[in-house]
Motif scaffolding. Sequence first.
Motif, short mmCIF file in Angstrom:
data_model
loop_
_atom_site.label_atom_id
_atom_site.label_comp_id
_atom_site.label_asym_id
_atom_site.label_seq_id
_atom_site.Cartn_x
_atom_site.Cartn_y
_atom_site.Cartn_z
N SER A 197 64.16 24.30 26.32
CA SER A 197 64.32 25.74 27.03
C SER A 197 63.21 26.61 26.82
CB SER A 197 65.73 26.43 26.44
OG SER A 197 65.64 26.72 25.00
N ASP A 198 62.56 26.71 25.57
CA ASP A 198 61.47 27.49 25.39
C ASP A 198 60.33 26.62 24.64
OD1 ASP A 198 59.62 29.41 24.50
OD2 ASP A 198 61.18 30.93 24.10
N ARG A 199 59.32 26.17 25.38
CA ARG A 199 58.40 25.24 24.65
C ARG A 199 57.69 25.96 23.85
NH1 ARG A 199 56.82 20.22 27.15
NH2 ARG A 199 58.29 19.19 28.15
N GLU A 200 57.00 27.31 24.27
CA GLU A 200 56.25 28.14 23.33
C GLU A 200 56.68 28.44 22.17
OE1 GLU A 200 53.72 32.15 23.52
OE2 GLU A 200 54.88 31.74 25.16
N GLU A 201 58.33 28.76 22.21
CA GLU A 201 58.77 28.92 20.71
C GLU A 201 59.10 27.61 19.99
OE1 GLU A 201 60.88 31.18 17.84
OE2 GLU A 201 59.36 31.76 19.44
N PHE A 202 59.22 26.69 20.64
CA PHE A 202 59.64 25.28 19.95
C PHE A 202 58.40 24.88 19.45
CE2 PHE A 202 59.53 20.76 20.15
CZ PHE A 202 60.53 20.19 19.94
N THR A 203 57.32 24.99 20.06
CA THR A 203 56.00 24.57 19.30
C THR A 203 55.61 25.36 18.36
OG1 THR A 203 55.30 23.84 21.45
CG2 THR A 203 53.41 24.27 19.72
N LYS A 204 55.66 26.94 18.43
CA LYS A 204 55.44 27.76 17.37
C LYS A 204 56.31 27.54 16.17
CE LYS A 204 55.75 32.71 16.28
NZ LYS A 204 56.29 33.93 16.79
N LEU A 205 57.48 27.40 16.23
CA LEU A 205 58.33 26.75 15.06
C LEU A 205 58.04 25.62 14.33
CD1 LEU A 205 61.85 27.65 16.54
CD2 LEU A 205 60.78 28.92 14.67
N LEU A 206 57.64 24.43 15.06
CA LEU A 206 57.33 23.17 14.64
C LEU A 206 55.93 23.38 14.00
CD1 LEU A 206 58.58 20.43 16.98
CD2 LEU A 206 59.66 21.77 15.00
N SER A 207 54.88 24.14 14.45
CA SER A 207 53.79 24.24 13.77
C SER A 207 53.69 24.93 12.62
CB SER A 207 52.68 25.09 14.67
OG SER A 207 52.68 24.36 16.24
N GLU A 208 54.57 26.00 12.40
CA GLU A 208 54.75 26.78 11.09
C GLU A 208 55.25 25.57 9.93
OE1 GLU A 208 57.04 30.26 8.97
OE2 GLU A 208 57.20 30.27 11.05
N ALA A 209 56.44 24.90 10.60
CA ALA A 209 57.11 23.90 9.73
C ALA A 209 56.09 22.81 9.18
CB ALA A 209 57.99 23.35 10.52
N THR A 210 55.11 22.37 10.16
CA THR A 210 54.04 21.55 9.60
C THR A 210 53.21 21.84 8.36
OG1 THR A 210 53.97 20.46 11.88
CG2 THR A 210 51.98 19.99 10.46
N GLU A 211 52.51 23.22 8.53
CA GLU A 211 52.04 23.92 7.83
C GLU A 211 52.72 24.10 6.27
OE1 GLU A 211 50.79 27.74 8.92
OE2 GLU A 211 49.51 26.85 10.88
N LEU B 262 62.45 23.42 2.42
CA LEU B 262 63.93 23.84 3.00
C LEU B 262 63.49 24.96 4.02
CD1 LEU B 262 66.01 24.33 -0.40
CD2 LEU B 262 66.41 22.55 1.57
N LEU B 263 62.38 25.65 3.98
CA LEU B 263 62.20 26.56 5.06
C LEU B 263 61.66 25.74 6.09
CD1 LEU B 263 61.69 29.55 6.07
CD2 LEU B 263 59.63 29.66 4.99
N ALA B 264 60.92 24.80 6.23
CA ALA B 264 60.47 24.06 7.17
C ALA B 264 61.61 23.29 7.84
CB ALA B 264 59.68 22.73 6.88
N ARG B 265 62.83 22.96 7.01
CA ARG B 265 64.02 22.26 7.49
C ARG B 265 64.93 23.09 8.47
NH1 ARG B 265 68.25 19.96 3.49
NH2 ARG B 265 69.90 19.36 4.81
N ALA B 266 64.73 24.38 8.04
CA ALA B 266 65.35 25.53 8.64
C ALA B 266 64.97 25.55 10.04
CB ALA B 266 65.48 26.86 7.80
N LEU B 267 63.20 25.87 10.10
CA LEU B 267 62.68 26.01 11.32
C LEU B 267 62.83 24.84 12.22
CD1 LEU B 267 59.47 27.44 9.75
CD2 LEU B 267 61.05 28.85 10.96
N TRP B 268 63.03 23.68 11.73
CA TRP B 268 63.18 22.40 12.40
C TRP B 268 64.39 22.50 13.20
CZ3 TRP B 268 62.34 18.81 15.71
CH2 TRP B 268 63.23 17.85 15.59
N LEU B 269 65.49 23.04 12.44
CA LEU B 269 66.87 23.13 12.98
C LEU B 269 67.06 24.10 13.93
CD1 LEU B 269 68.95 22.99 9.66
CD2 LEU B 269 68.69 21.12 11.55
N ARG B 270 66.35 25.11 13.81
CA ARG B 270 66.18 26.41 14.94
C ARG B 270 65.35 25.68 16.12
NH1 ARG B 270 62.88 31.42 13.26
NH2 ARG B 270 63.20 31.97 15.56
N ALA B 271 64.24 24.81 16.08
CA ALA B 271 63.55 24.18 17.13
C ALA B 271 64.51 23.28 17.92
CB ALA B 271 62.17 23.58 16.46
#
Length: 355
Positions: free
Chosen positions: A276-290, A256-265
């Motif tokens: 709009s923000d590739r760095e933030e986008f990549t950061k959120l998805l990388s954490e979700a992947t982990e 569910l946390l990964a899902r929330a991060l994906w929705l934020r991304a």
Amino acid sequence: MADKDSTAPKRKRPLGLKARSAKKANTQVTEQGAQQVNDFDDENTATVMLRGEDADEIDELEGIFDSALEALSEDQAEKAITLLRGTIHESDRLLRLNDTEKESKMEPRFYFIYGSALYGLAELSPEIDDRDMYLELAQHRLEQAEEIIGEEPFAWRVYLGLAKVHMEIAAEADSESSACSGIQRALEYLKKAIDALKATQAEEAVNEETLAAIDLALSLADSQRLPEQAAAKLIGWGESNARLLAENASSDAKYLLARALWLRASSLIDESDEISDREEFTKLLSEATELLDGIESCDGLLLLGEIEINLGNVQEDELDMESKYKQAVATFRRAQEKGEVPEQFIQFIDDFENE
């Protein structure tokens, strides 16, 4: 984000409960000695468990409502709708009787059942006439329960019911400010529900219901039925609560946390698929992947595969992009072994493998 599901159970003609004398004629006794009532036409037979010889009318009303919930859990939507209608009609009858006899207010359990049945019927029958009226009446009945609930063990269910009603009313709001106000009210009730749970239930039950509430919030945020700011409120609430539970290594909480991060991304992607923000986008998805590492449920794998596609989309090197796409294909293949995979992901697999 997923489109709003347009499918809905066919509407049924309202069916009220038969007279209590007729009810007795249809009463059967099971081998265990519990009474059953077949209170509907053969076409939509719905068995209702009564609560024994000492049961009063509220107990029997609760039996009908619980049977509706059981039918819903078994994906028997038509049966659930029939039973919810029966619950509402019986609630109306009891309320009229109470008003006639000029007695005091009904007990909180009655108002909870009545309000929950109204909400349930509005949810299961999106095309129902005067759906807004059903939701408003559900809110009114649940607020009546709230007024007199005190510290009853089921108080959390009243607060959760009010949270659901406010979410649904917010989704139907005609302005962003109304939607945001409704979501804020819903989140306040979710907090009250969880606090009441903590006061009366074991930690395991609290965690289970909290996860269900997070899932509810994220599902509405993902439905595209809310303005962006209102959806962001739900995502933020879901993320913060899932993060607390994920600290205990709960796989459901991590998902569910990964899902929330994906929705934020996802909120960083505009209608032209620009980020709009590739760095933030990549950061959120990388954490979700982990977080999804080691989760082998079909839902977890589908989410991971979709994240891997989007990580591939932001790679500047073509080989890195193809590597991410290949990972996504392998992830979707694993998901196929667990359950059903949406058509768009099947198409992605075909396109990638046929290039």
